[in-house]
Design a protein around this motif. Structure first.
Motif, PDB file in Angstrom:
ATOM      1  N   LEU A  22       0.762  -1.268  -0.132  1.00 10.60           N
ATOM      2  CA  LEU A  22      -0.073   0.020  -0.183  1.00 10.60           C
ATOM      3  C   LEU A  22       0.836   1.280   0.035  1.00 10.60           C
ATOM      4  O   LEU A  22       0.148   2.418  -0.043  1.00 10.60           O
ATOM      5  N   LYS A  23       2.183   1.001   0.079  1.00 19.52           N
ATOM      6  CA  LYS A  23       2.960   2.208  -0.167  1.00 19.52           C
ATOM      7  C   LYS A  23       3.906   2.343  -0.994  1.00 19.52           C
ATOM      8  O   LYS A  23       4.350   1.215  -1.531  1.00 19.52           O
ATOM      9  N   PRO A  24       4.274   3.580  -1.851  1.00 17.46           N
ATOM     10  CA  PRO A  24       5.298   3.568  -2.883  1.00 17.46           C
ATOM     11  C   PRO A  24       6.622   3.004  -2.261  1.00 17.46           C
ATOM     12  O   PRO A  24       7.604   2.466  -3.508  1.00 17.46           O
ATOM     13  N   GLU A  25       6.934   2.480  -1.096  1.00 21.88           N
ATOM     14  CA  GLU A  25       8.441   2.120  -0.986  1.00 21.88           C
ATOM     15  C   GLU A  25       8.192   0.493  -0.825  1.00 21.88           C
ATOM     16  O   GLU A  25       9.220  -0.160  -0.824  1.00 21.88           O
ATOM     17  N   SER A  26       7.025   0.174  -1.298  1.00 23.66           N
ATOM     18  CA  SER A  26       6.808  -1.379  -1.391  1.00 23.66           C
ATOM     19  C   SER A  26       7.728  -1.856  -2.499  1.00 23.66           C
ATOM     20  O   SER A  26       7.909  -1.221  -3.536  1.00 23.66           O
ATOM     21  N   VAL A  27       8.144  -3.019  -2.227  1.00 17.32           N
ATOM     22  CA  VAL A  27       8.954  -3.777  -3.176  1.00 17.32           C
ATOM     23  C   VAL A  27       8.267  -4.312  -4.601  1.00 17.32           C
ATOM     24  O   VAL A  27       8.959  -4.773  -5.400  1.00 17.32           O
ATOM     25  N   VAL A  28       7.045  -4.186  -4.376  1.00 20.63           N
ATOM     26  CA  VAL A  28       6.166  -4.424  -5.617  1.00 20.63           C
ATOM     27  C   VAL A  28       5.181  -3.406  -6.266  1.00 20.63           C
ATOM     28  O   VAL A  28       4.107  -3.700  -6.670  1.00 20.63           O
ATOM     29  N   TRP A  29       5.574  -2.269  -5.877  1.00 20.73           N
ATOM     30  CA  TRP A  29       4.826  -0.941  -6.066  1.00 20.73           C
ATOM     31  C   TRP A  29       4.644  -0.721  -7.497  1.00 20.73           C
ATOM     32  O   TRP A  29       3.793  -0.500  -8.061  1.00 20.73           O
ATOM     33  N   ASP A  30       5.525  -1.421  -8.406  1.00 19.35           N
ATOM     34  CA  ASP A  30       5.469  -1.408  -9.739  1.00 19.35           C
ATOM     35  C   ASP A  30       4.623  -2.368 -10.504  1.00 19.35           C
ATOM     36  O   ASP A  30       3.943  -1.994 -11.383  1.00 19.35           O
ATOM     37  N   HIS A  31       4.387  -3.192  -9.717  1.00 18.74           N
ATOM     38  CA  HIS A  31       3.098  -3.836 -10.035  1.00 18.74           C
ATOM     39  C   HIS A  31       1.774  -3.518  -9.589  1.00 18.74           C
ATOM     40  O   HIS A  31       0.581  -3.546 -10.359  1.00 18.74           O
ATOM     41  N   VAL A  32       1.593  -2.938  -8.328  1.00 17.03           N
ATOM     42  CA  VAL A  32       0.137  -2.545  -7.646  1.00 17.03           C
ATOM     43  C   VAL A  32      -0.077  -1.230  -7.486  1.00 17.03           C
ATOM     44  O   VAL A  32      -1.144  -0.824  -7.216  1.00 17.03           O
ATOM     45  N   PHE A  85       9.032 -14.079  -2.871  1.00 17.41           N
ATOM     46  CA  PHE A  85      10.502 -14.417  -2.448  1.00 17.41           C
ATOM     47  C   PHE A  85      11.505 -13.812  -3.081  1.00 17.41           C
ATOM     48  O   PHE A  85      12.710 -13.445  -2.346  1.00 17.41           O
ATOM     49  N   ASP A  86      11.484 -13.569  -4.283  1.00 18.81           N
ATOM     50  CA  ASP A  86      12.470 -12.726  -4.945  1.00 18.81           C
ATOM     51  C   ASP A  86      12.736 -11.599  -4.341  1.00 18.81           C
ATOM     52  O   ASP A  86      13.932 -11.173  -4.474  1.00 18.81           O
ATOM     53  N   THR A  87      11.477 -10.985  -4.177  1.00 20.65           N
ATOM     54  CA  THR A  87      11.904  -9.466  -3.543  1.00 20.65           C
ATOM     55  C   THR A  87      11.748  -9.417  -2.046  1.00 20.65           C
ATOM     56  O   THR A  87      11.878  -8.156  -1.623  1.00 20.65           O
ATOM     57  N   ARG A  88      11.749 -10.347  -1.637  1.00 21.11           N
ATOM     58  CA  ARG A  88      11.707 -10.416  -0.035  1.00 21.11           C
ATOM     59  C   ARG A  88      10.529  -9.899   0.408  1.00 21.11           C
ATOM     60  O   ARG A  88      10.472  -8.882   1.365  1.00 21.11           O
ATOM     61  N   MET A  89       9.325 -10.012  -0.125  1.00 23.03           N
ATOM     62  CA  MET A  89       7.953  -9.003   0.056  1.00 23.03           C
ATOM     63  C   MET A  89       7.569  -9.550   1.468  1.00 23.03           C
ATOM     64  O   MET A  89       7.538 -10.807   1.734  1.00 23.03           O
ATOM     65  N   PHE A  90       7.078  -8.910   2.401  1.00 29.97           N
ATOM     66  CA  PHE A  90       6.812  -9.024   3.665  1.00 29.97           C
ATOM     67  C   PHE A  90       7.769  -9.847   4.712  1.00 29.97           C
ATOM     68  O   PHE A  90       7.172 -10.629   5.442  1.00 29.97           O
ATOM     69  N   ASP A  91       8.982  -9.193   4.286  1.00 28.24           N
ATOM     70  CA  ASP A  91       9.972  -9.907   5.302  1.00 28.24           C
ATOM     71  C   ASP A  91       9.767  -9.278   6.622  1.00 28.24           C
ATOM     72  O   ASP A  91       9.738  -7.955   6.861  1.00 28.24           O
ATOM     73  N   ARG A  92       9.661 -10.187   7.647  1.00 28.22           N
ATOM     74  CA  ARG A  92       9.554  -9.801   8.988  1.00 28.22           C
ATOM     75  C   ARG A  92      10.681  -8.911   9.451  1.00 28.22           C
ATOM     76  O   ARG A  92      10.284  -8.155  10.601  1.00 28.22           O
ATOM     77  N   ALA A  93      11.749  -9.020   9.000  1.00 22.98           N
ATOM     78  CA  ALA A  93      12.844  -8.393   9.517  1.00 22.98           C
ATOM     79  C   ALA A  93      13.003  -6.896   8.936  1.00 22.98           C
ATOM     80  O   ALA A  93      13.911  -6.142   9.436  1.00 22.98           O
ATOM     81  N   GLY A  94      12.173  -6.684   7.764  1.00 18.88           N
ATOM     82  CA  GLY A  94      12.023  -5.226   7.228  1.00 18.88           C
ATOM     83  C   GLY A  94      10.816  -4.431   7.343  1.00 18.88           C
ATOM     84  O   GLY A  94      10.105  -4.822   8.028  1.00 18.88           O
TER      85      GLY A  94
END
Length: 212
Positions: A22-32, A85-94
């Motif tokens: 939901l934010k521009p800093e998302s690792v998949v912002w280019d998709h969504v 997994f390639d983007t480490r989306m929803f990485d609990r450590a990030g």
């Protein structure tokens, strides 16, 4: 049919209200990002949450998290798993796994265990949490439309819940994916409606009937 919205028996369920959707800093912002902004998803989710608070409707979050061990050791990934997994989306450590500031949980928000697949009814405790609290109808919103939202919808219906999906409080990886989700909502959900149509029903504690 119109879904009855009743304090004590209805929940607002928001899937994945997190930075990585939901934010521009998302690792998949280019998709969504495009459809998130077109639908004003963040603003609409906040409106729904605030209306639910006003009307005494309980709010549940079904979040998505992964741990380092899972990124490193999981096999049998499907296509969406591979992207995450390639983007480490929803990485609990990030920071991407954090709830967005606008929807930070409060003492009246029930945060379910993380769902590891698309549906929380299979891989977290959402069914138990809803049933133990007497919920039998759901107002469903969040991310993303043709993945987690649709999967939660399907399993909620299969589990015997009545479900209203808020069509402009979700988004997807492009307009075609969003359109496909809308088509499926029309067949599966008990009702679909917009944020502006749903918020008065959440806030005024009204019970909607099929004759309304």
């Amino acid at each position: 049919m119109a879904v009855s919205i009743t304090p004590g028996r209805t929940a607002l369920l928001i899937t994945d209200p997190q930075v990585d959707f939901l934010k521009p800093e998302s690792v998949v912002w280019d998709h969504v990002g495009e459809t998130v902004e077109e639908n004003n998803v963040v603003d609409n989710l906040v409106k729904l949450r605030d209306a639910a608070r006003e009307g005494g409707i309980r709010v549940f979050y079904s979040p998505h998290y992964y741990e380092s061990d899972e990124y490193e050791n999981w096999t049998h990934l499907n296509s969406i798993d591979q992207i995450m997994f390639d983007t480490r989306m929803f990485d609990r450590a990030g920071s991407g796994s954090a709830f967005i500031p606008e929807l930070e949980p409060d003492e009246n928000t029930f945060v379910c265990a993380p769902h590891k697949q698309l549906s929380g009814f299979w891989s977290n405790d959402i069914n138990t949490q809803l049933r133990q609290r007497g919920v039998d109808s759901i107002v469903l919103a969040g991310m993303s439309a043709n993945l987690c939202v649709e999967s939660h919808l399907r399993d909620a219906v299969e589990a015997g819940f009545e479900v209203l999906v808020v069509t402009d409080a979700t988004a997807a990886a492009g307009r075609e994916a969003l359109k496909a989700a809308y088509t499926n909502y029309g067949f599966i959900a008990h009702e679909t409606a917009t944020t502006d149509e749903v918020t008065p029903r959440l806030a005024q504690k009204e019970v909607a009937s099929a004759d309304d």
